[in-house]
Design an enzyme around this catalytic site. Structure first.
Site, mmCIF file in Angstrom:
data_model
loop_
_atom_site.group_PDB
_atom_site.id
_atom_site.type_symbol
_atom_site.label_atom_id
_atom_site.label_comp_id
_atom_site.label_asym_id
_atom_site.label_seq_id
_atom_site.Cartn_x
_atom_site.Cartn_y
_atom_site.Cartn_z
ATOM 1 N N GLU A 1 0.845 -1.183 0.000
ATOM 2 C CA GLU A 1 0.000 0.000 0.000
ATOM 3 C C GLU A 1 0.885 1.239 0.000
ATOM 4 O OE1 GLU A 1 -2.130 -0.946 3.588
ATOM 5 O OE2 GLU A 1 -0.785 0.229 4.834
ATOM 6 N N HIS B 1 -4.299 3.108 8.173
ATOM 7 C CA HIS B 1 -3.056 2.615 8.746
ATOM 8 C C HIS B 1 -2.126 3.792 9.055
ATOM 9 C CE1 HIS B 1 -3.400 -1.595 6.731
ATOM 10 N NE2 HIS B 1 -4.056 -1.525 7.863
#
Lengths: 292, 394
Positions: free
Chosen positions: A209, A247
């Site tokens: 990511e 996150h």
């Protein structure tokens, strides 16, 4: 064969009497994992679903021969729990807890690196070797044994990928969620090396990511060291810069860590990159086919 | 969590980091009094917003009303404060609508011999905090990094030990600081690293770091942000949070324990897990739609939290359709289903809902929705879900 865990792995749960710890210990037991003990300070002598509870990890290891642990203790105590497992020489430490302060992990990371133990997480879904051993929170039924090694920074995205693989008839050797925090115990590179050395793994799927440089490091490692077919997906192509996408690690800052940089690095290493998250399983098929 | 420059400077002053004398003003009168208190002969009036580029930024519609201005009298300080206060300041980081200035910082002027850059961040690759220094002060460090990477000097440090004296000397040599400046730098840099560690910083940036003609180091600007995961051990920091600098729906979401980022599109998404939530946004875009938000309900959310998530999504007037994409792990599909039904009963759905459920307790979850009679469009797999939601959003 598989990496890190198999049917002989003997697992304890730190934080077994908490809500999440109890729920997922049950899930692991149902899957067939050898859950041999739990640890909750002050609750030694009790039992949970027939699993004995101890006050300390040291005692649990001495009495049960455990060699892996699944950590569910609250975030303020997670660093201590990992260090306790390390001191008891547990070989595979899986920290599921999310919300661990980043600076706590600086010391923990250094200690883990100096030991022969492996830390997965924190803030991760865990690890599963389908049909043998599940340590973590992933739904077991979506997996099936097979040749694909799976590595990801994200939990639910891993389930998605695994489900696609399973529906295409491609089983998994081992699936690992690295965790979404800035500092986690294990990197893509660590696991790529293990999958490359594992005879049961024929292909590797990695999901990254935005944020950081772990994917770029993985790409360089694959180029130099991995002979097996590799497919990848990068989440966050449409994420705006400067915004943290859930996150702690998933943020594009100062124009660094964008999806396009990562995709370019992966492709230049000969990795097949899925454009859509619906296409991750098929990308593995394409990568495997290209080598035949 | 981000804070204002004046708050960062208060923290740094307490931590023995040298900063110029300054006072905060929320009215032109206070700015006037602040100038007199500081004693002149000159001062700098600085707009306080959570965005960079203030010096080059200006009040919307007034190119000469800049965000940072030099003043030579109390009257002038009041006049600049009047230009800025309660006006939207537009900088390269705010977007065209700008950010409303609610306070200004009035700071004593100082004589500047050199301007340097000093920053501390957590270096993920090294798993350690790192001090970054550059002689190109005042410039955007990203630009320096891109154009002249060898002009950025780095020293990693152990948070338990802090920055060591030899590391300060290394940096001083590279920054061409000598004599009295080295002593000043030792105190300055060590205190800065200590403040970063003691308060669980994620970023501490001094740009510019000024060297005065006497050779002393002084923090002319200060930018600081903190690790949200560590706020539990710094309750005093949560008081510094300025809710007016944040998106109202994002505040509401964070109170409910949800991770939410508002975006400009018209397809709302409710997803569990940050990676899948980002991928769902990517997927919507790939099929020609525009996501209205990032929303990760996380793993531990209960029915009430997920119900609140639905309410937040539906409160965005741009939203034309909602995509629920759940792959249950820690999160059980039954929790999502129950919340979906509860949200339907309490707020109703004025836009179509496309629902894709998979994972833990999926069969029971589907059953809850089917038996409730709530009208949803169910989807099998990601592509199906994306096509359906883009179609109904128009």
């Amino acid at each position: 064969m598989s990496i890190l865990v198999d049917r002989n792995t003997r697992v304890i749960c730190q934080g077994i009497t908490g809500k999440a710890g109890a729920f997922h210990t049950r899930g692991c037991l149902e899957y067939g994992t050898q859950m041999v003990a739990g640890v909750t300070p002050g609750k030694g002598g009790e039992s949970m679903e027939g699993v004995p509870v101890f006050d300390t990890v040291r005692e649990a290891v001495q009495k049960t021969g455990a060699n892996a642990t699944m950590i569910f203790v609250p975030a303020p105590y997670t660093a201590d729990a990992i260090l306790e497992a390390l001191a008891a020489e547990i070989g595979v430490i899986i920290a599921i807890t999310e919300g661990v302060p980043a600076l706590d992990m600086v010391y923990v990371y250094e200690q883990v690196r100096r030991s022969s133990s492996v830390l997965i997480g924190p803030n991760c879904p865990g690890i599963i070797t389908p049909g043998q051993c599940k340590i973590g929170i992933m739904p077991g039924y979506i997996h099936r044994p097979g040749p694909v090694g799976v590595i990801s920074r994200s939990g639910t995205l891993t389930y998605e990928a695994v489900w696609q693989l399973t529906n295409l008839g491609l089983g998994q050797s081992t699936c690992v969620g690295l965790g979404g925090d800035p500092i986690v115990g294990t990197s893509f590179v660590d696991l790529l090396r293990r999958f490359q050395d594992d005879p049961a793994t024929e292909a590797i799927l990695m999901m990254g990511e935005i944020g950081g440089t772990a994917e770029e490091e993985a790409a360089a490692f694959v180029k130099a060291n991995v002979t097996k077919p590799v497919a990848a997906f990068i989440a966050g192509r449409t994420a705006p810069p400067g915004k943290r996408m859930g996150h702690a690690g998933a943020i594009i800052s100062g124009g660094k860590g964008t999806a396009s940089e990562k995709i370019a690095a992966l492709e230049s290493a000969g990795i097949v990159v899925a454009e859509s998250p619906a296409d991750m399983g098929a990308a593995v098929q394409r990568a495997m086919h290209a080598r035949k | 969590m981000k804070i204002h420059e004046f708050q960062a400077k208060q923290i740094l002053r307490k931590a023995q980091v040298a900063v110029p004398r300054s006072l905060v003003a929320a009215t032109p009168e206070e700015a006037h009094a602040a100038f007199l208190e500081l004693g002149g002969p000159l001062a700098v009036v600085k707009a306080q917003i959570h965005a960079g580029g203030r010096g080059k930024g200006h009040v919307a519609g007034h190119p000469d009303h800049r965000g940072v201005q030099l003043v030579r009298s109390a009257d002038q300080a009041a006049a600049v404060a009047r230009q800025l206060l309660n006006q939207p300041l537009v900088t390269i980081q705010t977007g065209p609508e700008g950010r409303v200035v609610r306070r200004v910082l009035v700071e004593e002027g100082c004589d500047i011999a050199r301007e340097l850059y000093l920053g501390i961040v957590l270096d993920r690759a090294a798993a350690k905090p790192v001090v970054m220094a550059s002689s190109q002060g005042g410039m955007e460090i990203e630009k320096v990094a891109a154009e002249t990477p060898d002009l950025i000097f780095r020293e990693h440090f152990d948070p338990r030990v802090g920055l060591l004296s030899y590391q300060v000397r290394n940096l001083c040599q590279q920054l061409e600081l000598s004599g009295a400046s080295v002593r000043s730098a030792e105190a300055f840099m060590k205190a800065l690293c200590r403040a970063f560690v003691d308060l669980d910083g994620t970023l501490l940036e001094i740009n510019p770091l000024v060297v005065t003609s006497k050779g002393d180091l002084l923090a002319l600007d200060a930018k600081m942000s903190f690790d949200d995961n560590a706020l539990f051990r710094h309750p005093q920091l949560t008081e510094l949070r300025d809710l007016e600098e944040e998106e109202p729906t994002e505040i509401r979401a964070s109170k409910a324990g949800l991770s939410y980022v508002k975006l400009d599109g018209n397809i709302a998404c409710l997803v569990n897990g940050a990676g899948l939530a980002m991928s769902t946004m990517d997927l919507i875009k790939l099929h020609g739609g525009e996501p209205a938000n990032f929303l990760d309900v996380g793993g531990g959310a209960d029915v009430d939290q997920v119900t609140e998530a639905f309410r937040i999504l539906l409160s965005d007037s741009n939203v034309r359709a909602v995509l629920v994409n759940i792959f249950g792990g820690i999160m059980r599909c039954t929790t999502i289903a129950t919340a979906l039904v509860q949200a339907y009963k309490t707020v109703g759905f004025n836009v179509p809902l496309v629902v894709r459920l998979e994972g833990t307790e999926v069969e029971q979850g589907r059953k809850i929705i089917a038996e409730s009679g709530v009208n949803i469009i169910s989807a099998e797999g990601l592509t199906d879900a994306a096509k359906k939601v883009v179609a109904v959003a128009g």
